[in-house]
Design an enzyme around this catalytic site. Structure first.
Site, PDB file in Angstrom:
ATOM      1  N   ASP A 212       0.883  -1.169   0.000  1.00 59.25           N
ATOM      2  CA  ASP A 212       0.000   0.000   0.000  1.00 59.25           C
ATOM      3  C   ASP A 212       0.919   1.217   0.000  1.00 59.25           C
ATOM      4  O   ASP A 212       1.418   1.620   1.044  1.00 59.25           O
ATOM      5  CB  ASP A 212      -0.907   0.002   1.235  1.00 59.25           C
ATOM      6  CG  ASP A 212      -1.752   1.262   1.321  1.00 59.25           C
ATOM      7  OD1 ASP A 212      -2.226   1.748   0.274  1.00 59.25           O
ATOM      8  OD2 ASP A 212      -1.926   1.785   2.441  1.00 59.25           O
TER       9      ASP A 212
ATOM     10  N   GLU B  69      -1.407  -1.484  -4.671  1.00 51.46           N
ATOM     11  CA  GLU B  69      -2.595  -0.660  -4.866  1.00 51.46           C
ATOM     12  C   GLU B  69      -2.315   0.395  -5.921  1.00 51.46           C
ATOM     13  O   GLU B  69      -1.244   1.001  -5.946  1.00 51.46           O
ATOM     14  CB  GLU B  69      -3.001   0.010  -3.553  1.00 51.46           C
ATOM     15  CG  GLU B  69      -4.297   0.775  -3.652  1.00 51.46           C
ATOM     16  CD  GLU B  69      -4.755   1.326  -2.321  1.00 51.46           C
ATOM     17  OE1 GLU B  69      -5.116   2.516  -2.281  1.00 51.46           O
ATOM     18  OE2 GLU B  69      -4.753   0.568  -1.327  1.00 51.46           O
TER      19      GLU B  69
ATOM     20  N   ASP C 281      -1.953   1.189   7.482  1.00 49.56           N
ATOM     21  CA  ASP C 281      -1.241   0.996   6.212  1.00 49.56           C
ATOM     22  C   ASP C 281      -0.859  -0.469   6.016  1.00 49.56           C
ATOM     23  O   ASP C 281      -0.944  -0.989   4.898  1.00 49.56           O
ATOM     24  CB  ASP C 281       0.012   1.883   6.165  1.00 49.56           C
ATOM     25  CG  ASP C 281      -0.329   3.352   6.304  1.00 49.56           C
ATOM     26  OD1 ASP C 281      -1.046   3.880   5.433  1.00 49.56           O
ATOM     27  OD2 ASP C 281       0.098   3.971   7.295  1.00 49.56           O
TER      28      ASP C 281
END
Length: 174
Positions: free
Chosen positions: A9, A70, A142
């Site tokens: 991420d 992502e 996160d």
């Protein structure tokens, strides 16, 4: 055969990483998760170096076979979007330098896959990662997002294997 997946991420201040193993039956096992804190660097270029160095060390230590990351979403602030894109690029370079295949997923796709709705909030993602991976305690946001990216890829991958097509083809059929 078990496959190790590194989920990322990307962020310009903190990048989440989550590592899972998925077996041939699609069972997922938690391996590792953490945020990589980039604010320790004195300037933005040094943050990117910290990110590259930390990801390289994690790849060396855990030996993932695949990477899921992502996709960048449009941020409200153009400067923030650019920095996020640069962090994402640095993360992708860390994987590409090791010849690891990269699979990309949008935030809404990830939330839909792990929570059941594309508009889920961070708390819901954190909760579901704890439930799905049998983890106790609160997971840093996160790192939870990174685990969610990895779990999404594991599920897409398992579906692709069952029907005999590539993971990229599964997601493109939505």
């Amino acid at each position: 055969m078990t496959v190790r997946i590194l989920g990322i991420d990307p962020g310009s201040q903190r990048t989440g990483v989550g590592i899972i193993d998925v077996d041939a039956a699609g069972r997922i096992t938690h391996v590792h998760h953490q945020p990589i804190v980039l604010l320790v660097a004195e300037n933005f270029p040094q943050r990117l170096k910290v990110l590259l160095d930390e990801l390289d060390a994690l790849i060396t230590r855990f030996q993932p076979q695949e990477v899921a990351i992502e996709k960048v979403f449009m941020a409200r602030n153009p400067d923030s979007a650019l920095k996020l894109g640069q962090a994402r690029g640095a993360a992708m370079c860390a994987a590409v330098l090791r010849d690891l295949p990269i699979h990309e997923y949008a935030a809404k796709e990830i939330k839909l896959a792990v929570v059941g709705k594309g508009g889920a909030d961070k708390v819901q993602v954190q909760h579901m990662m704890g439930v799905l991976l049998n983890l106790n305690g609160k997971i840093q946001a996160d790192a939870a997002d990174a685990l969610a990216v990895a779990v999404t890829h594991a599920n897409v991958r398992a579906t692709a294997n069952r029907i005999g097509i590539s993971a990229r083809q599964v997601w493109s059929r939505k």
